[in-house]
Design an enzyme around this catalytic site. Sequence first.
Site, PDB file in Angstrom:
ATOM      1  N   LYS A  89       0.855  -1.191   0.000  1.00  0.00           N
ATOM      2  CA  LYS A  89       0.000   0.000   0.000  1.00  0.00           C
ATOM      3  C   LYS A  89       0.881   1.228   0.000  1.00  0.00           C
ATOM      4  O   LYS A  89       1.891   1.258   0.706  1.00  0.00           O
ATOM      5  CB  LYS A  89      -0.861   0.028   1.255  1.00  0.00           C
ATOM      6  CG  LYS A  89      -1.935  -1.020   1.293  1.00  0.00           C
ATOM      7  CD  LYS A  89      -2.726  -0.870   2.584  1.00  0.00           C
ATOM      8  CE  LYS A  89      -3.444  -2.161   2.907  1.00  0.00           C
ATOM      9  NZ  LYS A  89      -4.016  -2.131   4.257  1.00  0.00           N
ATOM     10  N   ASP A  96      12.901  11.620  -4.149  1.00  0.00           N
ATOM     11  CA  ASP A  96      12.466  10.772  -3.036  1.00  0.00           C
ATOM     12  C   ASP A  96      13.222   9.440  -3.046  1.00  0.00           C
ATOM     13  O   ASP A  96      12.611   8.370  -2.977  1.00  0.00           O
ATOM     14  CB  ASP A  96      10.950  10.556  -3.096  1.00  0.00           C
ATOM     15  CG  ASP A  96      10.395   9.968  -1.791  1.00  0.00           C
ATOM     16  OD1 ASP A  96      11.087  10.046  -0.747  1.00  0.00           O
ATOM     17  OD2 ASP A  96       9.273   9.423  -1.822  1.00  0.00           O
TER      18      ASP A  96
HETATM   19  P1  ADP Z   1       4.453   4.653  -2.105  1.00  0.00           P
HETATM   20  O1  ADP Z   1       5.457   5.252  -2.989  1.00  0.00           O
HETATM   21  O2  ADP Z   1       3.420   5.618  -1.637  1.00  0.00           O
HETATM   22  O3  ADP Z   1       5.054   3.840  -0.993  1.00  0.00           O
HETATM   23  P2  ADP Z   1       3.583   2.900  -4.285  1.00  0.00           P
HETATM   24  O4  ADP Z   1       2.196   3.044  -4.733  1.00  0.00           O
HETATM   25  O5  ADP Z   1       4.668   3.336  -5.196  1.00  0.00           O
HETATM   26  O6  ADP Z   1       3.642   3.570  -2.885  1.00  0.00           O
HETATM   27  O7  ADP Z   1       3.851   1.375  -3.920  1.00  0.00           O
HETATM   28  C1  ADP Z   1       3.166   0.716  -2.895  1.00  0.00           C
HETATM   29  C2  ADP Z   1       3.836  -0.629  -2.639  1.00  0.00           C
HETATM   30  O8  ADP Z   1       3.651  -1.468  -3.752  1.00  0.00           O
HETATM   31  C3  ADP Z   1       5.326  -0.553  -2.437  1.00  0.00           C
HETATM   32  O9  ADP Z   1       5.669  -0.451  -1.109  1.00  0.00           O
HETATM   33  C4  ADP Z   1       5.826  -1.866  -3.026  1.00  0.00           C
HETATM   34  O10 ADP Z   1       5.888  -2.845  -2.010  1.00  0.00           O
HETATM   35  C5  ADP Z   1       4.786  -2.237  -4.031  1.00  0.00           C
HETATM   36  N1  ADP Z   1       5.249  -1.972  -5.414  1.00  0.00           N
HETATM   37  C6  ADP Z   1       5.200  -0.804  -6.100  1.00  0.00           C
HETATM   38  N2  ADP Z   1       5.688  -0.936  -7.353  1.00  0.00           N
HETATM   39  C7  ADP Z   1       6.048  -2.233  -7.486  1.00  0.00           C
HETATM   40  C8  ADP Z   1       6.623  -3.021  -8.553  1.00  0.00           C
HETATM   41  N3  ADP Z   1       6.927  -2.483  -9.746  1.00  0.00           N
HETATM   42  N4  ADP Z   1       6.858  -4.332  -8.312  1.00  0.00           N
HETATM   43  C9  ADP Z   1       6.556  -4.874  -7.109  1.00  0.00           C
HETATM   44  N5  ADP Z   1       6.027  -4.208  -6.077  1.00  0.00           N
HETATM   45  C10 ADP Z   1       5.769  -2.902  -6.243  1.00  0.00           C
END
Ligand code: ADP
Length: 312
Positions: free
Chosen positions: A46, A161
């Site tokens: 999330k 970030d």
């Molecule tokens: P934020 O940047 O607000 O933490 P994101 O929406 O970018 O959230 O990602 C949420 C979660 O989804 C991340 O913590 C990660 O665990 C997972 N995630 C994001 N992108 C990927 C990806 N390309 N492959 C696998 N897991 C992902």
Amino acid sequence: FKPSQAPQPPAKPNRSKSEHVKTELAQVVVDAKTGRSYCKGKLLGKGGFARCYEMTDLANNKMYAVKVIPQSRVSKPHQREKIINEIELHKSLQHKHVVKFSHHFEDQDNIYIFLELCSRKSLAHIWKARHTLTDPEVRYYLKQIISALKYLHNKGILHRDLKLGNFFVNENMDLRLGDFGLAAKLETFEQRKKTICGTPNYLAPEVLNRRGHGTESDVWSLGCVMYTLLCGNPPFETLDLKETYKCIKEVRYSLPQSLTPSAQKLISAVLQKDPSERLTLDQILAHEYFTKGFTPEKLPPSSCVMMPELNP
Ligand code: ADP
């Protein structure tokens, strides 16, 4: 479809009926424009706006990581603009160490962003399991991060970030830089917006002092990442955010004697208060930490949870 893609088991009894019906209905998502259907798999994580799910294209079994952003979270124009900025920017990037942007679409309920699936999640997950990494592992990951960052900076883009959770790792243990939610085009010093967006982890002193974010501020964050991976905790961390900011502005941190001398020298050359005195990305790669130490070609997947045995 294969059993692994079959709908998940029924919702737990403590879920409300409407929630249950909603998750069941959302099991298959259809892109109305292309007619393609995708089956929703497990929740990967999330984020601020989004939930990220594994999804499979039912036409060819290709798997993606899909950021699902509820329309309700982007109902205000400035919220929508942020997501559009992230999509447009990420779409324009093609590099072997940047999370591949596949495509996106929206329906009444959500915006869906289809990304390359990084099945081993991120350095944040590896760091949680390992606490500290060895110098060869840190060199392995940093070289790939620097390669991605040089690509971005050459295109005039700042990530803004950089943190462990934004360095994704795929099945093959390759690193991919992701999450362009705070990324922006580099502006001249005068044009730079001096506000701090979101709560980035490793803020540089000049960003806190409202002098704006330059490529050097990304380099600062990279120094904080290196420190965290080698020491097991961030360089600037106190119980109180104000106190943390004070430490950053004064560059007050301790270098454990357990670090190798070249790691200590590199960290202190990167964590310089004055951005113009900070090493550049090329200078970091030319530092003895990299030139005199060995970097493995590949890391074993077991290194996500255990210290690897690496031989030069
Ligand atoms: P934020 O940047 O607000 O933490 P994101 O929406 O970018 O959230 O990602 C949420 C979660 O989804 C991340 O913590 C990660 O665990 C997972 N995630 C994001 N992108 C990927 C990806 N390309 N492959 C696998 N897991 C992902």
